[in-house]
Scaffold this active site. Structure first.
Site, PDB file in Angstrom:
ATOM      1  N   HIS A 180      -7.990   1.262  -2.107  1.00  0.00           N
ATOM      2  CA  HIS A 180      -8.064   0.241  -2.785  1.00  0.00           C
ATOM      3  C   HIS A 180      -7.836  -0.869  -2.121  1.00  0.00           C
ATOM      4  CE1 HIS A 180      -7.288   1.901  -7.352  1.00  0.00           C
ATOM      5  NE2 HIS A 180      -8.108   2.655  -6.515  1.00  0.00           N
ATOM      6  N   TYR A 201      -2.221  -4.682 -13.336  1.00  0.00           N
ATOM      7  CA  TYR A 201      -0.572  -4.827 -13.777  1.00  0.00           C
ATOM      8  C   TYR A 201      -0.727  -6.153 -14.656  1.00  0.00           C
ATOM      9  CZ  TYR A 201       1.021  -2.252  -9.633  1.00  0.00           C
ATOM     10  OH  TYR A 201       1.385  -1.462  -8.731  1.00  0.00           O
ATOM     11  N   PRO A 230       9.748   0.926 -10.417  1.00  0.00           N
ATOM     12  CA  PRO A 230       8.542   1.411 -10.160  1.00  0.00           C
ATOM     13  C   PRO A 230       7.455   0.296  -9.584  1.00  0.00           C
ATOM     14  CG  PRO A 230       8.958   2.059 -12.162  1.00  0.00           C
ATOM     15  CD  PRO A 230      10.139   1.307 -11.568  1.00  0.00           C
ATOM     16  N   LYS A 240       6.993   1.370  -4.571  1.00  0.00           N
ATOM     17  CA  LYS A 240       7.605   1.461  -3.119  1.00  0.00           C
ATOM     18  C   LYS A 240       8.460   2.623  -3.106  1.00  0.00           C
ATOM     19  CE  LYS A 240       5.608  -1.960  -1.653  1.00  0.00           C
ATOM     20  NZ  LYS A 240       4.519  -1.924  -0.856  1.00  0.00           N
ATOM     21  N   TYR A 256       2.756  -5.760  -0.858  1.00  0.00           N
ATOM     22  CA  TYR A 256       2.238  -4.645  -1.424  1.00  0.00           C
ATOM     23  C   TYR A 256       1.560  -3.518  -0.723  1.00  0.00           C
ATOM     24  CZ  TYR A 256       0.238  -2.125  -5.470  1.00  0.00           C
ATOM     25  OH  TYR A 256      -0.220  -1.178  -6.379  1.00  0.00           O
TER      26      TYR A 256
HETATM   27  C1  PHB Z   1       1.492   5.265 -10.740  1.00  0.00           C
HETATM   28  O1  PHB Z   1       0.202   5.443 -10.671  1.00  0.00           O
HETATM   29  O2  PHB Z   1       2.257   6.095 -11.356  1.00  0.00           O
HETATM   30  C2  PHB Z   1       1.820   3.867 -10.198  1.00  0.00           C
HETATM   31  C3  PHB Z   1       0.993   2.887  -9.533  1.00  0.00           C
HETATM   32  C4  PHB Z   1       1.642   1.826  -9.367  1.00  0.00           C
HETATM   33  C5  PHB Z   1       2.813   1.266  -9.568  1.00  0.00           C
HETATM   34  C6  PHB Z   1       3.739   2.332 -10.157  1.00  0.00           C
HETATM   35  C7  PHB Z   1       3.213   3.473 -10.621  1.00  0.00           C
HETATM   36  O3  PHB Z   1       3.463   0.129  -9.275  1.00  0.00           O
END
Ligand code: PHB
Ligand code: APR
Length: 389
Positions: free
Chosen positions: A72, A200, A292, A296, A384
């Protein structure tokens, strides 16, 4: 039994450390409280920083993640009907790899088994003795029998609820914690992901995240109340709420289906200091938890593993204790930066129960600033994709 390193905990931190050490001829024993199937049944985030990918390569465990993981180059951030992209590769030259933590752990188990390394499963009552002496011991019960090992070093990789952190006396240990006033309700479904990159979303109804595991396996989350339980949410209610939190173009494209897993995770920031006490070294969730947002947890565990592995290698190859002596400070310096980023990203995207109109306006201004400011996007991208070790 004599061994060089006793690793308490067979989660990703413990297994990665064991495998890296093994490749350098450093013997270890891994003690795991649960069964392998239990450990592999946990569903966790799935975004890998380059640092972790490099460690997996060094451990000889990266073939499948390179084959099956998704590269990505950026991510989308949405608020209301507004959506913009932060380009990781343009800002940092580095992408992330989307590959489930469960798969990382599965690959590490396979490597450990192929190398004939010891993992003791279903151990109980693990006790650390003399960690601050030159002769530490670890005793534990397995199959009703009490056993004792005499390692040179102990790696506490036993997660937030483990025993290792508790072995550091309270007079030495300092803990920092922040509890966020909401949780994440997560759903896994055998449906194609709504977008090829993560989304997000900050919405007036609360945070939402669109993630994925593969072409036909999607992972979605919505911010929920801490008093909710997964059984309060039917699949239909989950999909309806998710759609209401996404920009309308995304909501229209969303393919829904039956959930194959549904769970709620609370959000917490936690750091313990120091991360070393004598011959005991804490790694991963045993020493810190991040919310989450930004995925990280596993990546920060990996940076600890990097510092500890490098320090142990230096010790066994040259006799120098310099890396061991600076382990706690080196690991914590990065842990705090990641804690800041996870806190910032969480603060940017969630609705807080006590948020005033002023707070909300500032949050929107920050999103607007991030949308329009290249330097702000570069700072987000750097964090990130993972700060350097
Ligand atoms: C996930 O795919 O479970 C996931 C991805 C990004 C995040 C948190 C969880 O920031
Ligand atoms: N004795 C032996 N093993 C234990 C003990 C104990 N007393 N207590 C806990 N364990 C085991 C757990 O069963 C678990 O398998 O230690 C392991 C710790 O694994 P994790 O909790 O997964 O922690 P860690 O390996 O540090 O992984 C980092 O990244 O995404 C985050 O939280 C997520 O698990 C993830 C973490």
């Amino acid at each position: 039994m004599k061994t060089q390193v006793c690793i308490i905990g067979g989660g990703p931190s413990g297994l990665l450390l064991a495998q890296l050490l093994h490749r350098r001829g450093i013997a270890s024993v891994v003690l795991e409280r649960k069964t392998k199937d239990y450990v592999l049944g946990r569903i966790r985030a799935g975004v890998l920083e380059q640092g972790l990918v490099r460690l997996m390569e060094e451990a000889g465990c990266a073939d499948r993640l390179h084959r099956e993981g998704f590269v990505h180059d950026g991510t989308l951030v949405a608020y209301g009907d507004e959506m913009f992209r932060v380009d990781f590769s343009r800002h940092t030259g580095t992408p992330v790899i989307v590959y489930g933590q469960t798969e990382v752990t599965r690959d590490l188990y396979a490597a450990r088994e192929a190398s004939g390394g010891v993992i003791e499963y279903e151990v109980e009552d693990v006790e650390i003795l003399g960690a601050d002496t030159d002769a530490p011991q670890v005793s534990y019960t397995v199959g009703g029998e009490r056993r004792r090992i005499f390692p040179q070093f102990i790696a506490g990789c036993d997660g937030f609820h483990g025993v290792s952190r508790q072995a550091i006396p309270l007079s030495v240990r300092r803990e920092y914690e922040k509890i966020y006033p909401f949780g994440w309700l997560g759903v896994l479904s055998e449906t194609p992901p709504v977008n090829h990159e993560l989304i997000y979303a900050n919405s007036p109804r609360g945070f939402a995240l669109c993630s994925m595991r593969n072409e036909n396996l999607s992972r979605y989350y919505i911010q929920c109340s801490l008093s909710d339980s997964p059984s309060d949410w039917t699949d239909a209610a989950f999909w309806q709420e998710l759609k209401r939190r996404l920009p309308s173009t995304v909501a229209q494209a969303l393919v829904t289906g039956p959930s194959i897993e549904k769970s709620i995770a609370p959000l917490r920031s936690f750091v313990t200091e120091p991360m070393r006490w004598g011959r005991l070294f804490l790694c991963g969730d045993a020493a810190h938890i991040v919310p989450p947002t930004g995925a990280k947890g596993l990546n920060t565990a990996a940076s600890d593993v990097h510092y500890l592995y490098t320090a142990l290698r230096q010790f066994y190859e040259t006799g120098s204790e310099a890396g061991l002596d600076s382990y706690s400070a080196d690991a914590l310096a990065r842990v705090w930066k990641v804690s800041r980023f996870s806190w910032w990203f969480s603060s940017l995207l969630h609705r807080y129960p006590d948020q005033s109109e002023f707070d909300h306006k500032v949050q929107l201004a920050e999103l607007e600033f991030l949308r329009t400011n290249d330097a702000a996007q570069a700072a987000m991208a750097e964090n990130y994709v993972g700060l350097p070790y």
